[in-house]
Design a protein around this motif. Structure first.
Motif, PDB file in Angstrom:
ATOM      1  N   LEU A 170       0.853  -1.188   0.000  1.00  0.00           N
ATOM      2  CA  LEU A 170       0.000   0.000   0.000  1.00  0.00           C
ATOM      3  C   LEU A 170       0.889   1.239   0.000  1.00  0.00           C
ATOM      4  CD1 LEU A 170      -2.591  -0.964   2.767  1.00  0.00           C
ATOM      5  CD2 LEU A 170      -3.007  -0.965   0.297  1.00  0.00           C
ATOM      6  N   GLY A 171       0.425   2.299  -0.649  1.00  0.00           N
ATOM      7  CA  GLY A 171       1.168   3.554  -0.647  1.00  0.00           C
ATOM      8  C   GLY A 171       0.230   4.747  -0.576  1.00  0.00           C
ATOM      9  N   TRP A 172       0.679   5.808   0.102  1.00  0.00           N
ATOM     10  CA  TRP A 172      -0.105   7.047   0.207  1.00  0.00           C
ATOM     11  C   TRP A 172       0.831   8.237   0.083  1.00  0.00           C
ATOM     12  CZ3 TRP A 172       0.283  11.183   3.553  1.00  0.00           C
ATOM     13  CH2 TRP A 172      -0.762  12.126   3.498  1.00  0.00           C
ATOM     14  N   GLN A 173       0.402   9.218  -0.708  1.00  0.00           N
ATOM     15  CA  GLN A 173       1.121  10.483  -0.846  1.00  0.00           C
ATOM     16  C   GLN A 173       0.177  11.641  -0.580  1.00  0.00           C
ATOM     17  OE1 GLN A 173       2.587   9.353  -4.974  1.00  0.00           O
ATOM     18  NE2 GLN A 173       4.286  10.649  -4.301  1.00  0.00           N
ATOM     19  N   LEU A 181      -0.556  23.055 -11.716  1.00  0.00           N
ATOM     20  CA  LEU A 181      -1.125  21.740 -11.447  1.00  0.00           C
ATOM     21  C   LEU A 181      -1.112  21.437  -9.957  1.00  0.00           C
ATOM     22  CD1 LEU A 181      -2.199  19.053 -12.673  1.00  0.00           C
ATOM     23  CD2 LEU A 181       0.171  18.258 -12.683  1.00  0.00           C
ATOM     24  N   LYS A 182      -2.244  20.942  -9.467  1.00  0.00           N
ATOM     25  CA  LYS A 182      -2.349  20.490  -8.087  1.00  0.00           C
ATOM     26  C   LYS A 182      -2.725  19.012  -8.096  1.00  0.00           C
ATOM     27  CE  LYS A 182      -5.223  20.958  -3.931  1.00  0.00           C
ATOM     28  NZ  LYS A 182      -6.383  21.653  -3.328  1.00  0.00           N
ATOM     29  N   THR A 183      -1.909  18.204  -7.457  1.00  0.00           N
ATOM     30  CA  THR A 183      -2.190  16.774  -7.337  1.00  0.00           C
ATOM     31  C   THR A 183      -2.661  16.496  -5.929  1.00  0.00           C
ATOM     32  OG1 THR A 183      -0.440  16.294  -8.934  1.00  0.00           O
ATOM     33  CG2 THR A 183      -1.270  14.463  -7.645  1.00  0.00           C
ATOM     34  N   ASP A 184      -3.897  16.069  -5.796  1.00  0.00           N
ATOM     35  CA  ASP A 184      -4.437  15.755  -4.479  1.00  0.00           C
ATOM     36  C   ASP A 184      -3.802  14.480  -3.933  1.00  0.00           C
ATOM     37  OD1 ASP A 184      -6.035  17.976  -4.529  1.00  0.00           O
ATOM     38  OD2 ASP A 184      -7.796  16.907  -5.300  1.00  0.00           O
ATOM     39  N   ALA A 185      -4.130  14.161  -2.695  1.00  0.00           N
ATOM     40  CA  ALA A 185      -3.573  12.964  -2.069  1.00  0.00           C
ATOM     41  C   ALA A 185      -3.839  11.741  -2.937  1.00  0.00           C
ATOM     42  CB  ALA A 185      -4.184  12.770  -0.685  1.00  0.00           C
ATOM     43  N   ARG A 186      -2.802  10.883  -3.065  1.00  0.00           N
ATOM     44  CA  ARG A 186      -2.894   9.709  -3.918  1.00  0.00           C
ATOM     45  C   ARG A 186      -2.746   8.439  -3.087  1.00  0.00           C
ATOM     46  NH1 ARG A 186      -3.274  10.460  -8.891  1.00  0.00           N
ATOM     47  NH2 ARG A 186      -2.730   8.288  -9.362  1.00  0.00           N
ATOM     48  N   PHE A 187      -3.384   7.384  -3.603  1.00  0.00           N
ATOM     49  CA  PHE A 187      -3.346   6.086  -2.937  1.00  0.00           C
ATOM     50  C   PHE A 187      -3.006   5.027  -3.972  1.00  0.00           C
ATOM     51  CE2 PHE A 187      -5.642   2.125  -2.026  1.00  0.00           C
ATOM     52  CZ  PHE A 187      -5.119   1.805  -0.783  1.00  0.00           C
ATOM     53  N   GLY A 206      -4.409   5.849  -7.689  1.00  0.00           N
ATOM     54  CA  GLY A 206      -5.549   6.730  -7.907  1.00  0.00           C
ATOM     55  C   GLY A 206      -5.480   8.005  -7.090  1.00  0.00           C
ATOM     56  N   GLY A 207      -6.095   9.041  -7.604  1.00  0.00           N
ATOM     57  CA  GLY A 207      -6.155  10.353  -6.959  1.00  0.00           C
ATOM     58  C   GLY A 207      -6.699  11.353  -7.956  1.00  0.00           C
ATOM     59  N   GLU A 208      -6.743  12.621  -7.592  1.00  0.00           N
ATOM     60  CA  GLU A 208      -7.253  13.657  -8.479  1.00  0.00           C
ATOM     61  C   GLU A 208      -6.167  14.650  -8.859  1.00  0.00           C
ATOM     62  OE1 GLU A 208     -10.587  15.551  -6.628  1.00  0.00           O
ATOM     63  OE2 GLU A 208     -11.997  14.056  -7.390  1.00  0.00           O
ATOM     64  N   LYS A 209      -6.280  15.152 -10.086  1.00  0.00           N
ATOM     65  CA  LYS A 209      -5.448  16.250 -10.572  1.00  0.00           C
ATOM     66  C   LYS A 209      -6.333  17.472 -10.793  1.00  0.00           C
ATOM     67  CE  LYS A 209      -1.643  14.186 -13.258  1.00  0.00           C
ATOM     68  NZ  LYS A 209      -1.147  14.014 -14.638  1.00  0.00           N
ATOM     69  N   GLU A 210      -5.860  18.613 -10.337  1.00  0.00           N
ATOM     70  CA  GLU A 210      -6.581  19.870 -10.591  1.00  0.00           C
ATOM     71  C   GLU A 210      -5.697  20.768 -11.442  1.00  0.00           C
ATOM     72  OE1 GLU A 210      -8.229  23.822  -8.260  1.00  0.00           O
ATOM     73  OE2 GLU A 210      -7.916  21.949  -7.141  1.00  0.00           O
ATOM     74  N   PHE A 211      -6.144  21.064 -12.679  1.00  0.00           N
ATOM     75  CA  PHE A 211      -5.437  21.976 -13.564  1.00  0.00           C
ATOM     76  C   PHE A 211      -5.870  23.390 -13.167  1.00  0.00           C
ATOM     77  CE2 PHE A 211      -6.002  17.938 -15.660  1.00  0.00           C
ATOM     78  CZ  PHE A 211      -4.728  17.645 -16.130  1.00  0.00           C
TER      79      PHE A 211
END
Length: 335
Positions: A170-173, A181-187, A206-211
């Motif tokens: 498992l990994g979390w960032q 660009l903003k990259t939300d927390a990823r799993f 998986g996670g979200e990107k905000e342009f």
């Protein structure tokens, strides 16, 4: 069996594709080692078409372990990329920097910049010195494709009889933010298994990107599958990686990736390989790149390897220029 599992867990995050280190201290449960390599070659290897002296991912690292009792081992690693050909103000830049805690029964946790669980699955074809799996490294720091910045990871291995093993990761960032660009927390989660020389794996990120300029948010996901057989450098080794991504690779809406590697290592130290890599834009129906490399690596001594490689550009749907073939002849000295 417990010792075997413990070693496998530590190696998963401490090593990457190749590892070599000299132990300089070992006393009463404490170890300290210095490792890395200096790698240099001549060829058309960089971004331009000129023949030049090139460095090939050289690095320097310091690692340590401490047995703190009750089945717990603490370890650390700091690793720096070296720019020794041009000099300048920044000779070193960070590749790895983490602290790990491993228990023979409970598994392993690592905090810091590290090889990701996603790479545990995708890195099986990333073996040759000169040319290997490119797409894993695209924006790897924030997306966690290979070396992931600011990651917390957990791994656990389970033995299957005497010749098999199942690995879970498992990994979390946390959030990464830049001007555009903003990259939300990823799993991410990874599962792989090895038995009788065969291996198979799956990983999800998986996670979200905000342009931020366009004020648009998208899910950025990747599914990756891998198959492999053998041990690289010792007889036949075969590996294949398949990636299916949405906004994960270089902000493309939907891409697929294929990486294949076939290698044969001889008893005299010669290892020959051929690989193939393809990246395809599914949304636009464009081939982003296709390339294949023929490579030779010869182990002169345990700490000294020579290599020669030629990568053929098989074309894409964007470039109007001639094929961008690359080649290099070089040597690597492990510290």
């Amino acid at each position: 069996m417990k010792i075997k599992l413990l070693a496998a867990l530590v190696a998963a995050t401490a090593c990457g594709t190749n590892a070599f280190a000299a132990e300089v201290y070992n006393s009463e449960g404490t170890t300290l080692s210095i490792g890395g390599h200096v790698s240099v070659g001549v060829g058309e290897y960089g971004s331009d078409d000129d023949v030049a002296v090139e460095q090939v991912s050289p690095r320097l690292n310091i690692a340590g372990t401490q047995d703190i009792g009750n089945g717990l081992v603490v370890d650390m690693k700091s690793e720096w990329a070296m720019d020794y050909l041009d000099g300048g103000d920044r000779t070193f830049s960070t590749r790895l920097g983490y602290i790990g805690l491993t228990h023979e029964e409970m598994g392993r946790m690592v905090v810091g910049t590290q090889w990701s669980p996603y790479y545990d699955v995708g890195g099986v074809a990333d073996m040759p010195i000169a040319f290997a799996n490119d797409f894993l490294y695209e924006n790897q720091a924030r997306m966690g494709g290979a070396r992931a910045d600011r990651m917390v990871s957990y791994r656990k291995s389970f033995a299957l009889a005497d010749d098999g093993m199942v690995n879970f990761g498992l990994g979390w960032q946390g959030e990464h933010t830049s001007i555009v660009l903003k990259t939300d927390a990823r799993f991410q989660v990874a599962l792989s298994a090895q038995m009788m020389g065969f291996g198979a794996g799956y990983a999800y990120s998986g996670g979200e990107k905000e342009f931020t300029v366009a004020n648009v948010t998208q899910d950025a996901t990747s599914h990756i599958f891998s198959l492999n057989y053998g041990s690289y450098g010792a007889g036949v080794y075969v590996a294949a990686v398949f990636g299916f991504n949405e906004y994960f690779y270089n902000n493309y809406k939907e891409t697929t990736h294929i990486e294949g590697l076939l290698a044969y290592g001889m008893d005299n130290g010669l290892n020959m390989s051929v690989n193939y890599e393809e990246a395809y834009d599914e949304a636009g129906k464009y081939t982003l790149y296709t390339q294949s490399a023929i490579q030779f690596e010869y182990t002169v001594a345990p700490s000294f390897v020579t290599f020669a490689a030629y990568q053929i550009d098989l074309g894409d749907d964007f470039s109007s220029t001639e094929d961008d073939d690359k080649w290099i002849v070089g040597m690597r000295y492990y510290l």
